[in-house]
Enzyme design. Structure first.
Site, mmCIF file in Angstrom:
data_model
loop_
_atom_site.group_PDB
_atom_site.id
_atom_site.type_symbol
_atom_site.label_atom_id
_atom_site.label_comp_id
_atom_site.label_asym_id
_atom_site.label_seq_id
_atom_site.Cartn_x
_atom_site.Cartn_y
_atom_site.Cartn_z
ATOM 1 N N ASP A 23 0.821 -1.212 0.000
ATOM 2 C CA ASP A 23 0.000 0.000 0.000
ATOM 3 C C ASP A 23 0.854 1.261 0.000
ATOM 4 O O ASP A 23 0.486 2.272 -0.597
ATOM 5 C CB ASP A 23 -0.923 0.015 1.227
ATOM 6 N N GLU A 76 1.187 -1.323 5.461
ATOM 7 C CA GLU A 76 -0.175 -1.695 5.112
ATOM 8 C C GLU A 76 -1.093 -0.553 5.563
ATOM 9 O O GLU A 76 -0.942 -0.017 6.669
ATOM 10 C CB GLU A 76 -0.553 -3.001 5.823
ATOM 11 N N LYS A 88 -5.078 0.570 6.148
ATOM 12 C CA LYS A 88 -6.438 0.070 6.287
ATOM 13 C C LYS A 88 -7.311 1.111 6.996
ATOM 14 O O LYS A 88 -6.810 1.985 7.694
ATOM 15 C CB LYS A 88 -6.451 -1.235 7.093
#
Length: 249
Positions: free
Chosen positions: A79, A110, A112
């Site tokens: 990401d 990452e 999220k």
């Protein structure tokens, strides 16, 4: 005639707080108003990428990317990748996705909307897919003519970034326990939950596990400052051995 009031310049803490509130607001808007999961994920990643491009020194590049090594092995899509462009070439870019040589990578994250056990596991898996790649190390010739012995590649940093955490104690035992469950190449070093705090793993051994957690109101800038300190500690990534990549031509 009334005198104009002298405006007091904002303090450093006020500037940091203002940026954090803005980032949280923008992440919240993306999460609430964008319903398509892929589009929502893209918007969230771009918010974090923009933030790091704003605050990190310009020597560090930030992109969403795959990482590739000189054997042609590819990582999972990351990401957010922080990487070098001074000593490393840029392999390829298409439709906003980059392919970056493993030697140039400083850190991967990452991204999220919230912290969950599954997403923590994803972050560990993605970190491992980068750390297992082959990294070469070439010699560097300085302007003065000095040739430096190739340095061993440093350990790549890994972490997770999110807006929220739904556990009753957001930065508490549950979160810490799942982080502690990641070992070796899956281990995470740091991260940020914008609404609740930033964290850094300061000790992770078979017998102990310690993390530092910031206050909620300083989460974003605490993360940026911690990340910058850890990047400075890493120094410069090794120079890429171009001939190892050229053998595929």
């Amino acid at each position: 005639m009334a005198k104009k009031k002298t405006q007091t310049p904002p303090s450093l803490s006020e500037l940091f707080e203002g940026y954090q509130k803005g980032l949280i607001a923008n992440l919240g808007i993306s999460r609430k108003l964008i319903t398509h999961p892929v589009a929502k994920g893209d918007a969230t990643e771009l918010r974090w990428i923009k933030m790091l491009r704003t605050y990190l020194p310009t020597r560090y590049q930030v992109e969403r990317a795959f990482v590739i090594d000189s054997d042609g092995t590819l990582s999972q899509q990351q990401d957010l990748v922080i990487f070098d462009r001074h000593f490393s070439l840029f392999i390829f870019e298409h439709e906003g996705v980059a392919y970056i040589p493993a030697e140039s990578v400083y850190a991967v994250f990452e991204v999220k909307p919230e912290i969950t056990p599954k997403y923590i596991g994803y972050a560990g898996d993605k970190a491992e897919s980068v750390r297992r790649l082959k990294r070469t190390s070439g010699r560097i010739v300085q302007a003065g003519g000095d040739v430096h012995t190739p340095k061993p590649p440093p350990q790549i940093l890994a972490g997770i970034l999110a807006l929220d955490c739904k556990w009753k104690e957001p930065m508490g035992a549950n979160f810490k326990g799942y982080l502690q469950g990641l070992s070796a190449n899956r281990a995470l070093n740091l991260g940020c939950v914008a609404r609740h705090g930033a964290f850094e793993i300061t000790d992770a051994t078979p017998t102990s596990f310690t993390w530092d957690v910031s206050r909620p109101d300083t989460a974003v800038m605490s993360f940026v400052l911690t990340l910058t300190r850890l990047l400075q500690k890493m120094g410069t990534v090794p120079a890429i051995q171009i001939e190892e990549y050229a053998k595929h031509l």
